[in-house]
Write an enzyme that holds these catalytic residues in place. Sequence first.
Site, mmCIF file in Angstrom:
data_model
loop_
_atom_site.group_PDB
_atom_site.id
_atom_site.type_symbol
_atom_site.label_atom_id
_atom_site.label_comp_id
_atom_site.label_asym_id
_atom_site.label_seq_id
_atom_site.Cartn_x
_atom_site.Cartn_y
_atom_site.Cartn_z
ATOM 1 N N LYS A 87 0.855 -1.194 0.000
ATOM 2 C CA LYS A 87 0.000 0.000 0.000
ATOM 3 C C LYS A 87 0.889 1.242 0.000
ATOM 4 C CE LYS A 87 -4.373 0.994 2.316
ATOM 5 N NZ LYS A 87 -5.100 0.834 3.573
HETATM 6 O O1 G3P Z 1 -7.744 1.634 5.372
HETATM 7 C C1 G3P Z 1 -8.090 2.897 4.942
HETATM 8 C C2 G3P Z 1 -9.463 3.387 5.275
HETATM 9 O O2 G3P Z 1 -10.417 2.399 5.085
HETATM 10 C C3 G3P Z 1 -9.608 4.212 6.520
HETATM 11 O O3 G3P Z 1 -10.927 4.365 6.975
HETATM 12 O O4 G3P Z 1 -12.618 5.114 8.623
HETATM 13 O O5 G3P Z 1 -10.194 5.694 8.983
HETATM 14 O O6 G3P Z 1 -11.502 6.815 7.208
HETATM 15 P P1 G3P Z 1 -11.322 5.560 8.012
#
Ligand code: G3P
Length: 216
Positions: A87
């Site tokens: 990633k």
């Molecule tokens: O893994 C990346 C992403 O899904 C993060 O989610 O909820 O922290 O915006 P969030």
Amino acid sequence: MKFFIDTANLDQIREAMDLGILDGVTTNPSLMAKEGIHGDERIRQHYVDICNIVDGDVSAEVIATDFEGMIREGEALASLHPQIVVKVPVIREGIKAIRYLSDKGIRTNCTLVFSAGQAILAAKAGATYVSPFIGRLDDISSEGVELVAQIVDIYRYYDFDTQVLAASIRHTMHIIQCAEAGADVVTCPLAPILGLLKHPLTDIGLEKFLADHGKK
Ligand code: G3P
């Protein structure tokens, strides 16, 4: 549409696997820290532990922000397990790193994507996945799902191989909207996935069937 779980929590990953619908896992440094996983050695071992639970792709994020550092970390992460997808953030050095890693046959997930332009660059560089963050766009009064639909349209128009991985999903409706928009993958915590099951008529209907079955 593939379902990935967005967590570094091994119990939740096992629970999603047990449901029989899990296609992979995404993580990020914040999710690792949330589970108390710190230090390079410990983090790498945790990625291997996750790979040993699931059958599909497991995204592991680089920490470096310079090209040399990203490719060094990316190659080290990819060597941990064949299921690892590296990633990489969608910054200038990241796009260069994605090109380098894909030319070497290492699969990548271009992350922190908030615009169609960034998604075009990710696809041009050969990313395996592109991760638009829909919840974080919603957080700033922008329509996250619209970005997913826009990227899907552009990729189909040009026949890009990069898969659209809708990330930062906060609730069940996001999953439905991403499915309608044609996302290849959604990644989210376990709760929104389980939310897809919920319907009061299912509960009422099942209760009646069971009661009728017991009648003489
Ligand atoms: O893994 C990346 C992403 O899904 C993060 O989610 O909820 O922290 O915006 P969030």
